[in-house]
Design an enzyme around this catalytic site. Structure first.
Site, PDB file in Angstrom:
ATOM      1  N   HIS A 293       0.985  -1.133  -0.163  1.00  0.00           N
ATOM      2  CA  HIS A 293       0.003  -0.039   0.022  1.00  0.00           C
ATOM      3  C   HIS A 293       0.886   1.209   0.101  1.00  0.00           C
ATOM      4  O   HIS A 293       1.859   1.528   0.935  1.00  0.00           O
ATOM      5  CB  HIS A 293      -0.756  -0.070   1.291  1.00  0.00           C
ATOM      6  CG  HIS A 293      -2.070  -1.110   1.126  1.00  0.00           C
ATOM      7  ND1 HIS A 293      -2.337  -1.957   2.278  1.00  0.00           N
ATOM      8  CD2 HIS A 293      -2.987  -1.427   0.178  1.00  0.00           C
ATOM      9  CE1 HIS A 293      -3.209  -2.532   2.164  1.00  0.00           C
ATOM     10  NE2 HIS A 293      -3.621  -2.390   0.800  1.00  0.00           N
ATOM     11  N   TYR A 467       4.147  -1.417   5.311  1.00  0.00           N
ATOM     12  CA  TYR A 467       4.604  -2.597   5.614  1.00  0.00           C
ATOM     13  C   TYR A 467       3.427  -3.664   5.498  1.00  0.00           C
ATOM     14  O   TYR A 467       3.276  -4.374   6.442  1.00  0.00           O
ATOM     15  CB  TYR A 467       5.080  -2.528   7.188  1.00  0.00           C
ATOM     16  CG  TYR A 467       6.241  -1.670   7.316  1.00  0.00           C
ATOM     17  CD1 TYR A 467       7.025  -1.208   6.220  1.00  0.00           C
ATOM     18  CD2 TYR A 467       6.352  -0.838   8.405  1.00  0.00           C
ATOM     19  CE1 TYR A 467       8.081  -0.277   6.406  1.00  0.00           C
ATOM     20  CE2 TYR A 467       7.547   0.011   8.427  1.00  0.00           C
ATOM     21  CZ  TYR A 467       8.421   0.235   7.667  1.00  0.00           C
ATOM     22  OH  TYR A 467       9.499   1.112   7.841  1.00  0.00           O
ATOM     23  N   HIS A 468       2.932  -3.660   4.584  1.00  0.00           N
ATOM     24  CA  HIS A 468       1.927  -4.670   4.270  1.00  0.00           C
ATOM     25  C   HIS A 468       1.919  -5.574   2.876  1.00  0.00           C
ATOM     26  O   HIS A 468       1.344  -5.842   2.117  1.00  0.00           O
ATOM     27  CB  HIS A 468       0.386  -3.807   3.750  1.00  0.00           C
ATOM     28  CG  HIS A 468      -0.034  -3.076   4.975  1.00  0.00           C
ATOM     29  ND1 HIS A 468      -0.920  -2.113   4.676  1.00  0.00           N
ATOM     30  CD2 HIS A 468       0.279  -3.125   6.241  1.00  0.00           C
ATOM     31  CE1 HIS A 468      -1.173  -1.436   5.906  1.00  0.00           C
ATOM     32  NE2 HIS A 468      -0.492  -1.960   6.951  1.00  0.00           N
ATOM     33  N   PHE A 469       3.168  -6.304   2.991  1.00  0.00           N
ATOM     34  CA  PHE A 469       3.840  -7.014   1.661  1.00  0.00           C
ATOM     35  C   PHE A 469       3.108  -8.189   1.679  1.00  0.00           C
ATOM     36  O   PHE A 469       2.654  -8.936   2.446  1.00  0.00           O
ATOM     37  CB  PHE A 469       5.459  -7.165   2.054  1.00  0.00           C
ATOM     38  CG  PHE A 469       6.085  -5.956   2.621  1.00  0.00           C
ATOM     39  CD1 PHE A 469       6.035  -4.910   2.241  1.00  0.00           C
ATOM     40  CD2 PHE A 469       6.818  -6.687   3.795  1.00  0.00           C
ATOM     41  CE1 PHE A 469       6.717  -3.778   2.912  1.00  0.00           C
ATOM     42  CE2 PHE A 469       7.622  -5.303   4.230  1.00  0.00           C
ATOM     43  CZ  PHE A 469       7.599  -4.145   3.946  1.00  0.00           C
TER      44      PHE A 469
END
Length: 541
Positions: A293, A467-469
């Site tokens: 994101h 940090y939404h890999f």
């Protein structure tokens, strides 16, 4: 105990769930291999300890991406938990599921059984929610989901300001719909971080049929005649091999899962041959489809105290005691206290922007978070459904080498334009009457940024990761998918991937909750299908 039925690679957000569910039957001997350390530390337990774990190699793999051409060659830290509980041990604890339409889209992409109606029971199964039992929430699951323990005054002001400019109030982002503004929920129990290790492993760690090995660095999957039969791993400078009768399950996350597959000879044939890795199965999609994101930062100086000013040695002790004895106070703070899901344009059916509100301010450096030394707040809009994609590649054929991460956060014009609209909406919230007594100057980006061109320049310099890999071992039946809808690796037997890497498209919210759901559903799939036929593609004609 060496007669394992299942070997799980990775004791993170997914692996802990799987270890619990698969070992419930005492006949199932389960081995869980975690490359990191135990989570038995106050740095992990105390929610405010996140600033001491992210960017610290004791707790975080501290991956670095390649320079990003879409943001003036910026180099980002890509955190990944190096500890039992994985990302749930070092993340901001914010708990969202995403919108119903996210999962309906997964099903439409050729993944039956992954629509929202089908996955909702697994969201319910995992949680004990402070809101109580309902058609959307569970009340006796392993994972505690709680309201923010000590919401900051300015978090409530953020919600009030958002409502005043026409954004609806939302008291449950994980209920009927996600649109609106409200205080959020966190994966906490009695004011402490409730990661998947505490929720799923701690209660069952003495099961005789479950073996947990930490600091076990997996180097490859052992495959014989297209069937996964075991793993190789290093512990204490010694190479070990373990074998299983039923399945090897990779749950190492969006960065490490494709790395392990490729090191094992499962991935894009040409790239593997160039690295002199024997090819077991040509799967060109391994490592592709990397999603994140894109986020921005708006920050304002405040007239009242904010949480970044609570880090002095004396206050640290004071808040630590408040956490220890009462489970309250600033030490219980998740990364954000409030949020809003909004549309960049009124004709959209569902929100395409998420805004986190944080009653503290810090700067993101390439390798760490640095708290500001003045009272200030931050709101971070991000694009819910980005179009841009990246990839994970091997640097070489050495297991100890970090993978190459390539991702251009603002490579797609549509993502940039949506993020600009998110910044404008966020600024409008901050300019609402409710905030007048509490805010002074705009710290970031500053009042000089007004036009779209000026916003673009600002974002090219300061846009950041959320940090939404996810997405690097995509679920589906097209030529670039890696697993089928049962999470079996295409073309191989007894091998699955069960973690955030299987997401075909990123959910429109933080990804830890959806990852736990995937593991719950994945555990059911394993238990009902293990030993079954190979998961081959049935291509759409």
């Amino acid at each position: 105990m060496r007669n394992f039925r299942y070997i799980i690679i990775g004791g993170g957000s997914s692996g802990c769930v799987l270890a619990n569910r698969l070992s419930k039957n005492p006949e199932n001997h389960v081995l869980l291999l975690e490359a990191g350390r135990s989570d038995n530390s106050l740095i992990i337990r105390v929610p405010a300890g996140q600033s001491l774990s992210v960017g610290k190699k004791s707790w975080d793999w501290c991956y670095k991406a390649e320079p990003d051409p879409s943001r003036n060659k910026r180099i980002d830290l890509w955190p990944a938990g190096k500890v039992l509980g994985g990302g749930s041990s070092i993340n901001g604890m914010v708990y969202f599921r995403g919108q119903h339409e996210d999962y309906d889209q997964w099903a439409e992409l050729g993944n039956p059984g992954w629509d929202f109606k089908s996955v909702l029971p697994y969201f319910i199964k995992c949680e004990t929610n402070e809101l109580g039992k309902s058609i959307y929430h569970g009340h006796n699951g392993p994972l505690y989901v709680s309201n923010v323990r000590s919401p900051h005054l300015l978090a409530k002001t953020f919600v009030e300001a958002a409502v005043s400019i026409g954004i609806p109030k939302n008291n449950d982002f994980n209920g009927e719909h996600q649109e609106g503004a409200g205080l959020l929920q966190a994966t906490q129990k009695n004011g402490s971080r409730h990661n998947t290790s505490q929720a799923y492993l701690a209660p069952i760690k003495n099961r005789k049929n479950l073996q947990i090995i930490t600091k076990a660095f997996v180097t490859k999957i052992i495959v014989k005649e297209k069937k996964a039969i075991g793993v190789e791993y290093i512990k204490g400078n010694q190479l070990h091999k373990e074998f299983c009768t039923h399945e090897v399950i990779i749950s190492a996350g969006a960065i490490a899962s494709p790395k392990i597959l490729m090191l094992s000879g499962i991935g894009p044939e040409k790239k593997l041959k160039n690295l002199e890795i024997p090819v077991i199965k040509n799967l060109p999609g391994v490592g592709e489809n990397l999603q994140e994101h894109p986020a921005a930062w708006l920050s304002y100086f405040a007239t009242t105290n904010t949480l970044n000013m609570e880090a002095s040695p004396i206050k640290f002790i004071q808040h630590g005691l408040s956490w220890l004895f009462f489970g309250k106070g600033p030490a219980t703070s998740p990364i954000a206290h409030a949020a809003a899901f909004v549309k960049s344009s009124p004709e959209l059916k569902t929100p395409n922007l998420q805004i986190h509100f944080t009653p503290l301010a810090y700067d993101l450096k390439p390798d760490k978070l640095v708290l500001l030394d003045r009272p200030a707040v931050v709101a971070s809009p991000n694009v819910c459904r980005p179009i841009g994609r990246g990839l994970i590649e091997l640097k070489d054929n050495k297991p100890e080498s970090y993978p190459i991460i390539k991702h251009q956060l603002l490579s797609h014009r549509d993502d940039l334009e949506v993020l600009i609209e998110g910044c404008k909406i966020t600024r409008k919230i901050f300019q609402a009457k409710s905030f007048k007594p509490y805010l002074t100057a705009e710290r970031m980006p500053g009042v000089d940024v007004q036009t779209d061109d000026e916003w673009e320049e600002y974002l090219r310099n300061f846009a950041a990761l959320s940090y939404h890999f996810c997405g690097t071992c995509k679920m589906g039946n097209d030529s670039m998918s890696v697993v089928d809808h049962n999470l079996r690796v295409h073309g191989l037997q007894n091998l699955r991937v069960i973690d955030a890497s299987i997401m075909p498209t990123i959910p429109s919210a933080n990804t830890n909750g959806p990852t736990i759901m995937i593991a719950e559903k994945g555990a059911d799939l394993v238990l009902t299908q293990s030993g079954g036929a190979v998961g081959e593609r049935s291509r759409n004609k």
